[in-house]
Design an enzyme around this catalytic site. Sequence first.
Site, PDB file in Angstrom:
ATOM      1  N   GLY A   1     -18.734   4.731  -1.627  1.00 29.15           N
ATOM      2  CA  GLY A   1     -19.782   5.721  -1.340  1.00 29.15           C
ATOM      3  C   GLY A   1     -20.942   5.673  -2.317  1.00 29.15           C
TER       4      GLY A   1
ATOM      5  N   TYR B   1       0.838  -1.195   0.000  1.00 23.01           N
ATOM      6  CA  TYR B   1       0.000   0.000   0.000  1.00 23.01           C
ATOM      7  C   TYR B   1       0.875   1.249   0.000  1.00 23.01           C
ATOM      8  CZ  TYR B   1      -4.150  -2.838   1.094  1.00 23.01           C
ATOM      9  OH  TYR B   1      -5.181  -3.752   1.059  1.00 23.01           O
TER      10      TYR B   1
ATOM     11  N   ALA C   1     -18.243   0.400  -0.963  1.00 20.95           N
ATOM     12  CA  ALA C   1     -18.469   0.528  -2.411  1.00 20.95           C
ATOM     13  C   ALA C   1     -18.186   1.938  -2.913  1.00 20.95           C
ATOM     14  CB  ALA C   1     -19.899   0.117  -2.765  1.00 20.95           C
TER      15      ALA C   1
END
Length: 323
Positions: free
Chosen positions: A240, A66, A238
């Site tokens: 938003g 990340y 998802a």
Amino acid sequence: MTETGTAGATTPRRDVREHRVLYGCMGLGGGWDRTPYTAADVDHAERAVRAALEAGITAFDHADIYRHGKSEAVFGELLARDPRLRDRVLIQTKCGIVLPDGSRPGHYDLRAGAVVRQVEQSLTRLRTDVIDVLLLHRPDPLARPEEIAEAFAALREQGLVRQFGVSNMSAAQIAHLRTAVEVPLVVDQLEMSLHRRGWVESGVLVNTPAAAGDGFPHGTLEYCAAHAIRPQAWGALAGGRFSGGDDTPAARLVAELAARKGTTPETVVLWWLQRHPAGVAPVVGTTRPERIAACRDAVDGPPRLDHEEWYALWVAARGAPLP
């Protein structure tokens, strides 16, 4: 950093399967490049982590890739800022993906030496002496279960990792891994949401022509339930799509249910996942403190959706009747 969260916020449950919601740290650490993170990036991470703690979330999900390792590194900065923080959080991270670099293609590497090396690098970035949960990020077609078992055993014996699991794996892949791995596998993290519904669609589409178009490996959640493996849902909110003010039938129903039950749209979306008997634990990845706070009601207590409300959300999201 201090927090005023709900019960459990000061003493994390060390078995990751006891956590109803996790905070996903992929958005922390600056850009997806190799430029160093800044003090502003650390402050940004601190605001998100504080919001999670105040909402009662004490499990934090990472991966070594990340932000090219910067997500772990800024979290390590927070642990250094507040030495008491490590005892209040559960840290989960993943390994196995190698990002592309110049002429080298992106690939997967679950050889024993690579797994151990990646864990050691994560420990350094996180500034901790133990990882609570280690997940294999993606299946490596060249991986040998015996090698993974060797790595897991070494990491456990050295006290570097407490629990182990997988991510993005099917029931068949987990079963194959378990032929050699002796430590319990306690998590399978998969993309699951009200938008990405293959995890639930695959079951009802069995014996229909539409089943061929669904890529989710049918039987995976049933396998996890039978073997005490807790499914975690990445992408749970998802993006938003159902809680960000969109004007769609599903978003309107989410808003209506939230108003009726005195909670937030974000919580309703998470409740839909949690209502499944497999015990899905959502991973919340937004970095906006107000949206993190909006997930609070999903952290404690059972989801307050009845049978018909759950189905109504499903049908509204799929935009067509069930078969």
